[in-house]
Design an enzyme around this catalytic site. Structure first.
Site, PDB file in Angstrom:
ATOM      1  N   LYS A  97       0.830  -1.216   0.000  1.00 24.52           N
ATOM      2  CA  LYS A  97       0.000   0.000   0.000  1.00 24.52           C
ATOM      3  C   LYS A  97       0.858   1.257   0.000  1.00 24.52           C
ATOM      4  CE  LYS A  97      -4.432  -1.688   1.469  1.00 24.52           C
ATOM      5  NZ  LYS A  97      -5.485  -1.746   2.466  1.00 24.52           N
TER       6      LYS A  97
ATOM      7  N   LYS B 137     -10.908  -4.770  -4.343  1.00 27.58           N
ATOM      8  CA  LYS B 137     -11.826  -3.632  -4.450  1.00 27.58           C
ATOM      9  C   LYS B 137     -11.141  -2.453  -5.124  1.00 27.58           C
ATOM     10  CE  LYS B 137     -12.893  -4.567   0.180  1.00 27.58           C
ATOM     11  NZ  LYS B 137     -13.296  -4.302   1.536  1.00 27.58           N
TER      12      LYS B 137
ATOM     13  N   LYS C  50      -4.643 -10.839  -6.847  1.00 24.33           N
ATOM     14  CA  LYS C  50      -5.918 -11.132  -6.172  1.00 24.33           C
ATOM     15  C   LYS C  50      -7.025 -10.186  -6.638  1.00 24.33           C
ATOM     16  CE  LYS C  50      -6.089  -8.397  -2.029  1.00 24.33           C
ATOM     17  NZ  LYS C  50      -6.227  -8.112  -0.670  1.00 24.33           N
TER      18      LYS C  50
HETATM   19  P1  TYM Z   1     -10.672  -6.499   3.675  1.00 24.76           P
HETATM   20  O1  TYM Z   1     -11.784  -5.542   3.864  1.00 24.76           O
HETATM   21  O2  TYM Z   1      -9.582  -6.132   2.718  1.00 24.76           O
HETATM   22  O3  TYM Z   1     -11.222  -7.895   3.226  1.00 24.76           O
HETATM   23  C1  TYM Z   1     -12.273  -8.526   3.930  1.00 24.76           C
HETATM   24  C2  TYM Z   1     -12.125 -10.030   3.889  1.00 24.76           C
HETATM   25  O4  TYM Z   1     -12.132 -10.497   2.540  1.00 24.76           O
HETATM   26  C3  TYM Z   1     -10.984 -11.324   2.306  1.00 24.76           C
HETATM   27  N1  TYM Z   1     -10.568 -11.127   0.905  1.00 24.76           N
HETATM   28  C4  TYM Z   1     -10.427 -12.128   0.016  1.00 24.76           C
HETATM   29  N2  TYM Z   1     -10.594 -13.457   0.148  1.00 24.76           N
HETATM   30  C5  TYM Z   1     -10.386 -14.208  -0.959  1.00 24.76           C
HETATM   31  N3  TYM Z   1     -10.005 -13.693  -2.162  1.00 24.76           N
HETATM   32  C6  TYM Z   1      -9.827 -12.373  -2.331  1.00 24.76           C
HETATM   33  N4  TYM Z   1      -9.480 -11.889  -3.530  1.00 24.76           N
HETATM   34  C7  TYM Z   1     -10.025 -11.518  -1.195  1.00 24.76           C
HETATM   35  N5  TYM Z   1      -9.953 -10.171  -0.998  1.00 24.76           N
HETATM   36  C8  TYM Z   1     -10.276  -9.958   0.291  1.00 24.76           C
HETATM   37  C9  TYM Z   1      -9.944 -10.811   3.294  1.00 24.76           C
HETATM   38  O5  TYM Z   1      -8.958 -11.788   3.566  1.00 24.76           O
HETATM   39  C10 TYM Z   1     -10.800 -10.512   4.512  1.00 24.76           C
HETATM   40  O6  TYM Z   1     -11.040 -11.683   5.270  1.00 24.76           O
HETATM   41  N6  TYM Z   1      -7.981  -5.688   7.785  1.00 24.76           N
HETATM   42  C11 TYM Z   1      -9.139  -6.370   7.253  1.00 24.76           C
HETATM   43  C12 TYM Z   1     -10.406  -6.005   7.996  1.00 24.76           C
HETATM   44  C13 TYM Z   1     -10.318  -6.206   9.466  1.00 24.76           C
HETATM   45  C14 TYM Z   1     -10.338  -7.458  10.146  1.00 24.76           C
HETATM   46  C15 TYM Z   1     -10.272  -7.132  11.546  1.00 24.76           C
HETATM   47  C16 TYM Z   1     -10.411  -8.784   9.728  1.00 24.76           C
HETATM   48  C17 TYM Z   1     -10.243  -5.229  10.401  1.00 24.76           C
HETATM   49  N7  TYM Z   1     -10.214  -5.774  11.652  1.00 24.76           N
HETATM   50  C18 TYM Z   1     -10.266  -8.130  12.501  1.00 24.76           C
HETATM   51  C19 TYM Z   1     -10.411  -9.781  10.709  1.00 24.76           C
HETATM   52  C20 TYM Z   1     -10.336  -9.455  12.065  1.00 24.76           C
HETATM   53  C21 TYM Z   1      -9.298  -6.011   5.804  1.00 24.76           C
HETATM   54  O7  TYM Z   1      -8.855  -4.982   5.360  1.00 24.76           O
HETATM   55  O8  TYM Z   1     -10.041  -6.879   5.099  1.00 24.76           O
END
Ligand code: TYM
Length: 333
Positions: free
Chosen positions: A115, A200, A197
């Site tokens: 990032k 978004k 991957k």
């Molecule tokens: P975020 O918002 O980027 O993604 C949310 C969830 O989606 C999964 N994910 C994917 N899984 C499979 N293939 C993909 N292409 C893909 N893109 C995203 C991510 O692994 C995630 O599970 N930091 C975290 C949010 C967060 C969080 C937490 C998660 C904040 N506090 C506490 C768990 C526990 C995040 O940015 O996820």
């Protein structure tokens, strides 16, 4: 019987992708079904501030994500559904944990490096500190399992390291959580570039399916998905990443393994495989889109769900926060 605490969160952006859905939310739905689980799911709005965004966009996407949670079938009574910033214990614990986390370990995090390269003009402290806030999210609820996609596993590891380090100094304060990956779908790849991957933030909208996309858009995007020139259907992520990604998506949508999906599709032409996957995804997302459209117009209801969820989350988080405050010697009233 003591229930298992399941905790996870997603950052609010305008719409979740199929990657978020299959990698994370789809597994949340499975956990919610099992009686032995106590599930807590959050809209991680504070995490989303690490990238510069319009205030109105942050607000509307937070409410939209809550509506998407409900539209997916997450039950606000059975689980706790809430917005991270509504529970101040997250930022309070995060500060304490900061003092037990090293700058070196944060600067080595893959997502921080990626990032910072992408947003070189805004390498802010939040971007670096992001895993510590995530550790606070998880540790505040004495979490057992954290269902996430592969890209979050490194953050989970650091949350465990911080908890263990803290416990070694002050005695048992935090439960040490474990990551939980789904059987299929833990890493869904971009449709236009199957080596990266599905994200978004991908500037090419054809690379990702959004969970609220129309059926026509879903079909259009899958039709253009990148495959290879062999015309053989096999699950082989290394040599056939495009076709394997389509099989992974089909498998996760239908609840089978990718190998099984490959067997079922044996002999199909690539064009037919793409349509088969598009149909499965469109059928899976149609009820979600319809329910979302109904819910998003009911702001009062969504605000009520958020308020109720925050109240329940705050009550639980406060206990663990107290434990940590006491451990480090803050004067707790
Ligand atoms: P975020 O918002 O980027 O993604 C949310 C969830 O989606 C999964 N994910 C994917 N899984 C499979 N293939 C993909 N292409 C893909 N893109 C995203 C991510 O692994 C995630 O599970 N930091 C975290 C949010 C967060 C969080 C937490 C998660 C904040 N506090 C506490 C768990 C526990 C995040 O940015 O996820």
């Amino acid at each position: 019987m003591k229930k298992k605490v399941i905790y996870s969160a997603v950052q609010p952006t305008s719409q979740l992708t199929l990657g978020n859905y299959l990698g994370a939310v789809n597994n949340w739905l499975k956990f919610q079904k099992e009686e032995e689980n106590d599930c807590i799911f959050a809209v991680a709005d504070l995490h989303s501030l690490t990238i510069r965004r319009e205030a109105e966009e942050v607000r509307s996407s937070t409410l939209s994500l809550l509506a998407q949670f409900l539209a997916f079938g997450l039950d606000e009574k059975k689980n706790i559904l809430y917005v991270q910033s509504h529970v101040p214990a997250h930022t309070q614990l995060s500060w304490i944990l900061n003092c037990y986390t090293y700058v070196g370990e944060m600067s080595r995090m893959t997502q921080f490096k990626d990032k910072s390269a992408k947003h070189a003009d805004n390498v802010n402290m939040g971007l670096m500190d992001y895993p510590v806030l995530m550790a606070a999210d998880i540790l505040l609820y004495d979490t057992d399992l954290v269902p996430v996609g592969i890209d979050q596993v490194q953050h989970l590891e650091i949350a465990r390291d911080i908890a263990i380090r803290f416990n070694n100094i002050y005695g048992d304060t935090f439960k040490v959580p474990e990551a939980k990956l789904g059987k299929a779908g833990a890493k869904i790849m971009s449709l236009t570039d199957p080596l990266s991957k599905m994200s978004k933030s991908d500037p090419n909208p054809m690379g990702r399916i959004n969970v609220l996309d129309s059926e026509a858009d879903i079909v259009k995007k899958f039709k253009r998905a990148v495959t290879d020139s062999e015309a053989v259907i096999a699950y082989d992520p290394e040599n056939k990443p495009g076709v394997s990604n389509l099989l992974t998506i089909l498998a996760a949508a239908e609840g089978v393994t990718p190998e099984r999906a490959a067997e079922e599709c044996e002999g199909l032409m690539y064009g037919h495989l793409k349509l088969r996957v598009a149909d499965a995804v469109a059928a899976m997302l149609k009820p979600v889109r319809e329910e979302y459209n109904r819910l998003i117009s009911d702001r009062a209801y969504l605000m009520q769900v958020a308020k109720e969820g925050a109240k329940r989350a705050a009550k639980r988080a406060k206990k663990v926060l107290r434990r940590a405050q006491n451990a480090v010697g803050l004067l707790v009233e």
